[in-house]
Design a protein around this motif. Sequence first.
Motif, PDB file in Angstrom:
ATOM      1  N   ASP A  50     -14.965 -35.349  -0.361  1.00  0.00           N
ATOM      2  CA  ASP A  50     -16.353 -35.770  -0.605  1.00  0.00           C
ATOM      3  C   ASP A  50     -16.762 -36.896   0.340  1.00  0.00           C
ATOM      4  OD1 ASP A  50     -16.599 -33.918  -2.641  1.00  0.00           O
ATOM      5  OD2 ASP A  50     -16.406 -35.384  -4.258  1.00  0.00           O
ATOM      6  N   HIS A  53     -17.302 -35.362   3.647  1.00  0.00           N
ATOM      7  CA  HIS A  53     -18.167 -34.172   3.604  1.00  0.00           C
ATOM      8  C   HIS A  53     -17.489 -32.959   4.226  1.00  0.00           C
ATOM      9  CE1 HIS A  53     -21.295 -36.861   2.265  1.00  0.00           C
ATOM     10  NE2 HIS A  53     -21.108 -37.599   3.333  1.00  0.00           N
ATOM     11  N   THR A  67     -16.593 -27.287   6.591  1.00  0.00           N
ATOM     12  CA  THR A  67     -17.626 -27.197   5.563  1.00  0.00           C
ATOM     13  C   THR A  67     -17.650 -25.842   4.873  1.00  0.00           C
ATOM     14  OG1 THR A  67     -19.279 -26.475   7.155  1.00  0.00           O
ATOM     15  CG2 THR A  67     -19.114 -28.842   6.758  1.00  0.00           C
ATOM     16  N   VAL A  75     -23.588 -31.317   1.257  1.00  0.00           N
ATOM     17  CA  VAL A  75     -23.140 -31.870   2.528  1.00  0.00           C
ATOM     18  C   VAL A  75     -24.097 -32.956   2.989  1.00  0.00           C
ATOM     19  CG1 VAL A  75     -22.738 -31.375   4.958  1.00  0.00           C
ATOM     20  CG2 VAL A  75     -21.947 -29.780   3.228  1.00  0.00           C
ATOM     21  N   THR A  78     -25.356 -36.730  -0.201  1.00  0.00           N
ATOM     22  CA  THR A  78     -24.390 -37.483  -0.988  1.00  0.00           C
ATOM     23  C   THR A  78     -24.437 -38.924  -0.525  1.00  0.00           C
ATOM     24  OG1 THR A  78     -22.557 -37.069   0.523  1.00  0.00           O
ATOM     25  CG2 THR A  78     -22.825 -35.523  -1.298  1.00  0.00           C
TER      26      THR A  78
END
Length: 100
Positions: A50, A53, A67, A75, A78
């Motif tokens: 996280d 990403h 990804t 993506v 955040t």
Amino acid sequence: MTPFDRLKTLADKQGLSVNDVERRIGLGRNTLYSWKKKIPSGNNLIKVADFFHVSTDFLLGRSTDSTADLDDDNVIFTYQGKPLSKEDKALIKRLMNGKD
């Protein structure tokens, strides 16, 4: 390439040390260095994915696409590894499109 190698490469690209990453995501000192010798735990793996990403499969070397399993909103939207609210996402989209 080990999960630690991938983590280190991602950190280097952002000008961060592994210890910087640990501090920013709330892990104890040298927690991520243990990835050199063992497979990371689920929670820590998710936190690192996280933060950068990327997908957990990318960190584990199961995918070369960082990804692969992330949707676009998560993506892009955040903050410190936590998803933004729907309202915040909508506001950012409007601002990016010059509508506010």
